[in-house]
Design a protein around this motif. Structure first.
Motif, mmCIF file in Angstrom:
data_model
loop_
_atom_site.group_PDB
_atom_site.id
_atom_site.type_symbol
_atom_site.label_atom_id
_atom_site.label_comp_id
_atom_site.label_asym_id
_atom_site.label_seq_id
_atom_site.Cartn_x
_atom_site.Cartn_y
_atom_site.Cartn_z
ATOM 1 N N SER A 1 9.159 -7.200 4.455
ATOM 2 C CA SER A 1 7.583 -6.922 4.989
ATOM 3 C C SER A 1 6.824 -6.208 4.029
ATOM 4 C CB SER A 1 7.676 -6.061 6.254
ATOM 5 O OG SER A 1 8.299 -4.810 5.920
ATOM 6 N N PHE A 2 7.270 -5.817 2.631
ATOM 7 C CA PHE A 2 6.407 -5.284 1.792
ATOM 8 C C PHE A 2 5.319 -6.136 1.524
ATOM 9 C CE2 PHE A 2 5.833 -3.743 -2.661
ATOM 10 C CZ PHE A 2 4.920 -2.932 -2.411
ATOM 11 N N PRO A 3 4.092 -5.748 1.633
ATOM 12 C CA PRO A 3 2.907 -6.635 1.482
ATOM 13 C C PRO A 3 2.249 -7.157 -0.156
ATOM 14 C CG PRO A 3 2.162 -4.473 1.864
ATOM 15 C CD PRO A 3 3.677 -4.441 1.947
ATOM 16 N N PHE A 4 3.179 -6.546 -0.867
ATOM 17 C CA PHE A 4 2.897 -6.797 -2.165
ATOM 18 C C PHE A 4 4.158 -7.413 -3.177
ATOM 19 C CE2 PHE A 4 -0.413 -3.562 -1.161
ATOM 20 C CZ PHE A 4 -1.491 -4.304 -1.196
ATOM 21 N N GLY A 5 3.768 -7.778 -4.124
ATOM 22 C CA GLY A 5 5.017 -8.233 -5.079
ATOM 23 C C GLY A 5 5.543 -6.996 -5.559
ATOM 24 N N GLY A 6 4.801 -6.056 -6.191
ATOM 25 C CA GLY A 6 5.377 -4.737 -6.475
ATOM 26 C C GLY A 6 4.177 -3.654 -6.512
ATOM 27 N N MET A 7 4.800 -2.420 -6.447
ATOM 28 C CA MET A 7 3.833 -1.402 -6.621
ATOM 29 C C MET A 7 4.169 -0.290 -7.451
ATOM 30 S SD MET A 7 1.088 -0.091 -5.605
ATOM 31 C CE MET A 7 0.351 1.693 -6.602
ATOM 32 N N GLU A 8 3.664 0.001 -8.566
ATOM 33 C CA GLU A 8 3.964 0.726 -9.696
ATOM 34 C C GLU A 8 4.121 2.346 -9.779
ATOM 35 O OE1 GLU A 8 -0.752 0.355 -10.036
ATOM 36 O OE2 GLU A 8 1.006 -0.737 -9.257
#
Length: 640
Positions: free
Chosen positions: A297-304
């Protein structure tokens, strides 16, 4: 038309009493207008923050929270150390959104006296300004508070939503969601260090954007420290059935037990990526670089998030073909985390630089051909995106003010920014440009800057040294003109030319499709092949494509996305079962939003879209539902 797309003068008029459009109705006062020419937002150091960090600035946070899965809240306190920028300042201004403030006291050696506090300005998106009178002795401030179950920066998942035995919590603070779970100065211009004490049930484990490998909780209590100063949007937490596996000197994988092995294989090149980036741009300054594989469900590809990038499981393809996303999040350790945009209007300083460095990492680890293929796909997608964007939004410096900072993120921010740096490299040569970037990262390390600061540095340290190769007039075209400069040479690859010829031969019945022609294709070649097909295909052509290449059954999320988009646009019903599964199992906005848009563009498929969304919505992150509600016409106030 959304509020953030309204021309600025119209925005001001709409905010005057009695002039609100019935379709644009903020729940609370949007802006307090200081004069007739511009709203108070533009007079603050950061228009997206109520903090007056030009007067008093936070330096350190001590976060102490207990995780309550039953009520879906975080409860506890944060202690704030600060410094006065203006000696006469007497108040601390913080950002909050949907926080229940219980008590605010001064931290000193006597009796922890209560402090006077109140709410100031408010807005549906920006939240409420929290104003605290400073203690006379300058001691730290302790705020006892609790989050709300629907905090925009947190997602609470039940065990059934994670395919596990335990519930799960994760945060997403970018761009201005940190204020929904910590009262702070929620602006990228303010950098803080932090310590944290997190209390959880013994069945689950917390991890933060801090050092995590050696964390072993005693009675469910875990302690963390982030000694490097970071902006608020990089403060992150996740709690769940999380295990970890060290895969190299600097890298560990944190994930659910059933995912960790696959992720360890998929991202095994990460250490090589770190080595390559250090060679180009100097030492990695954060200690560990770990990866947290989140639920789908994470809405992005990645978060830095520093020291622990949050990663979607949708890039676990089994062949490492999508690990350029890891290269992107790693690159942020230099561009974004180390040198940060001070304002969200300058988001290209984070994302454009990072996308450029990502390409250099891919070149070093996977070879030039893959890098060029990815660049070509990105350039084609950028041109398509620009066709839908107003002219101002095609500029790296978007002159139109938006109350929602998420509106400053687009293909322009990422890819036009990247191609600008590509062009600079091409003009002066890779060696010279790498030296320039090394100097830039050293000069502004652990600082937040504006585009104006960058362009001045560019002029002083590159343009003036190579006036015959670069001019500030050309730089101005990149920054302030729509579209792509006519003096830029776009990327191309002969691999895609071959695929174009193949598609043309097949459509003209000169070639029969067989699996042999695609046996050695990479994900990037598959994506170009699918995008090279005509928008309208016959039922026979769709069936032949599917039978030959088993496209409906593809588990590679990117290839599946493009095929499902083709299936929707051509109403290929064979793929609908896979479509339903795809949309109900993942929540990555990049992948699901275009599919809902395509479904709603086909009147015959509107009910299908609504039915899928009704089933899937509960597992989506609030960042996703806020966008897709509008697309499918879902009204949460009525439906929930």
């Amino acid at each position: 038309m959304r509020l953030n797309q309204i021309p600025f003068i119209v925005f001001l008029i709409l905010m005057l009493p009695g002039c609100q459009n019935s379709q644009i109705k903020p729940k609370e006062t949007t802006v307090i207008i200081a004069d007739s020419s511009q709203p108070a937002a533009l007079k603050r150091p950061d228009p997206h923050s109520y903090s007056r960090h030009d007067r008093v600035k936070i330096k350190h946070l001590d976060i102490n929270l207990e995780v309550d899965f039953k009520d879906k809240v975080l409860a506890g306190f944060v202690t704030i150390d600060y410094e006065k920028i203006k000696p006469e300042a007497s108040q601390l201004f913080l950002d909050t959104r949907d926080l229940k403030i219980k008590r605010i006291t001064a931290v000193n050696d006597s009796n922890n006296p209560k402090l006077i506090w109140r709410y100031g300005q408010s807005h549906e998106l920006l939240g409420k300004q929290l104003i605290i009178d400073l203690p006379d002795d300058g001691s730290a401030i302790k705020i006892q508070y609790q989050t709300m179950p629907k905090a925009s920066g947190l997602q609470w998942l039940s065990p059934s939503q994670t395919n596990g035995k335990q519930p799960y919590l994760f945060s997403q603070s970018q761009a201005i969601h940190a204020r929904s779970w910590i009262p702070l100065q929620d602006t990228p211009a303010v950098r803080v260090t932090y310590d944290a004490t997190i209390t959880v049930d013994r069945a689950v484990k917390p991890v933060l954007s801090a050092d995590n490998n050696q964390q072993k909780g005693v009675d469910g209590v875990y302690k963390f420290s982030m000694p490097q100063a970071i902006p608020s949007y990089l403060i992150a937490i996740a709690v769940g059935d999380i295990t970890h596996q060290k895969i190299s000197e600097h890298v560990s994988i944190f994930a659910a037990p059933d995912v960790v092995e696959a992720a360890a294989y998929e991202f095994s090149e990460t250490e090589n990526m770190i080595t390559a980036t250090e060679k180009y741009y100097g030492s990695y300054r954060w200690g560990q670089y770990d990866l947290l594989i989140l639920p789908p469900s994470f809405p992005f590809g990645g978060m830095e998030n520093p020291k622990l990038s949050h990663i979607t499981p949708t890039v676990i393809a089994g062949d490492r073909s999508l690990d350029s996303l890891i290269a992107h999040e790693l690159a942020h350790s230099w561009s974004g985390n180390l040198v940060t945009n001070a304002l969200w209007q300058d988001a290209w300083l984070n994302e454009g630089f990072t996308t450029y460095i990502e390409s250099r990492i891919v070149d070093a680890v996977h070879g030039k051909e893959r890098m060029v293929m990815e660049a070509t796909l990105a350039y084609e997608a950028l041109l398509n995106s620009m066709q839908e964007l107003p002219l101002d939004q095609q500029k790296l410096i978007n002159p139109t003010f938006s109350i929602d900072p998420d509106d400053y993120f687009s293909a322009v921010t990422y890819d036009k920014g990247r191609f600008f740096l590509d062009w600079l490299e091409q003009q002066v040569g890779r060696e010279v440009f790498d030296q320039f970037l090394n100097m830039y990262f050293d000069q502004f390390a652990f600082q937040s800057i504006t585009t104006a600061a960058f362009t001045q540095y560019l002029d002083d340290n590159l343009v003036k040294k190579y006036p015959e190769k670069i001019s500030m007039k050309q730089v101005d075209v990149w920054l302030n003109e729509p579209g792509m400069p006519d003096f830029f040479t776009p990327p191309t690859t002969s691999q895609f030319d071959k695929i174009d010829q193949l598609v043309e031969a097949w459509l003209s019945n000169e070639l029969q499709l067989t699996t042999a022609i695609s046996r050695a294709w990479t994900t990037q070649e598959w994506l170009h092949f699918l995008r090279a097909l005509p928008s309208q295909l016959t039922a026979e052509q769709l069936q032949l494509l599917d039978q030959t290449f088993s496209l409906t059954q593809r588990q590679n999320s990117e290839i599946a996305h493009d095929w499902l988009l083709i299936s929707i646009n051509n109403q290929y019903e064979v793929a609908y079962g896979r479509l339903i599964t795809y949309l109900t199992e993942i929540g990555r906005v990049k992948l699901i939003k275009p599919l809902y848009e395509a479904l709603m563009a086909q009147p015959a498929l509107n009910n299908l879209a609504a039915n899928i969304y009704q089933k899937a919505r509960a597992s989506y992150h609030p960042i996703a539902t806020s966008q897709i509600d509008t697309i499918v016409g879902h009204n949460p106030d009525v439906s929930e």
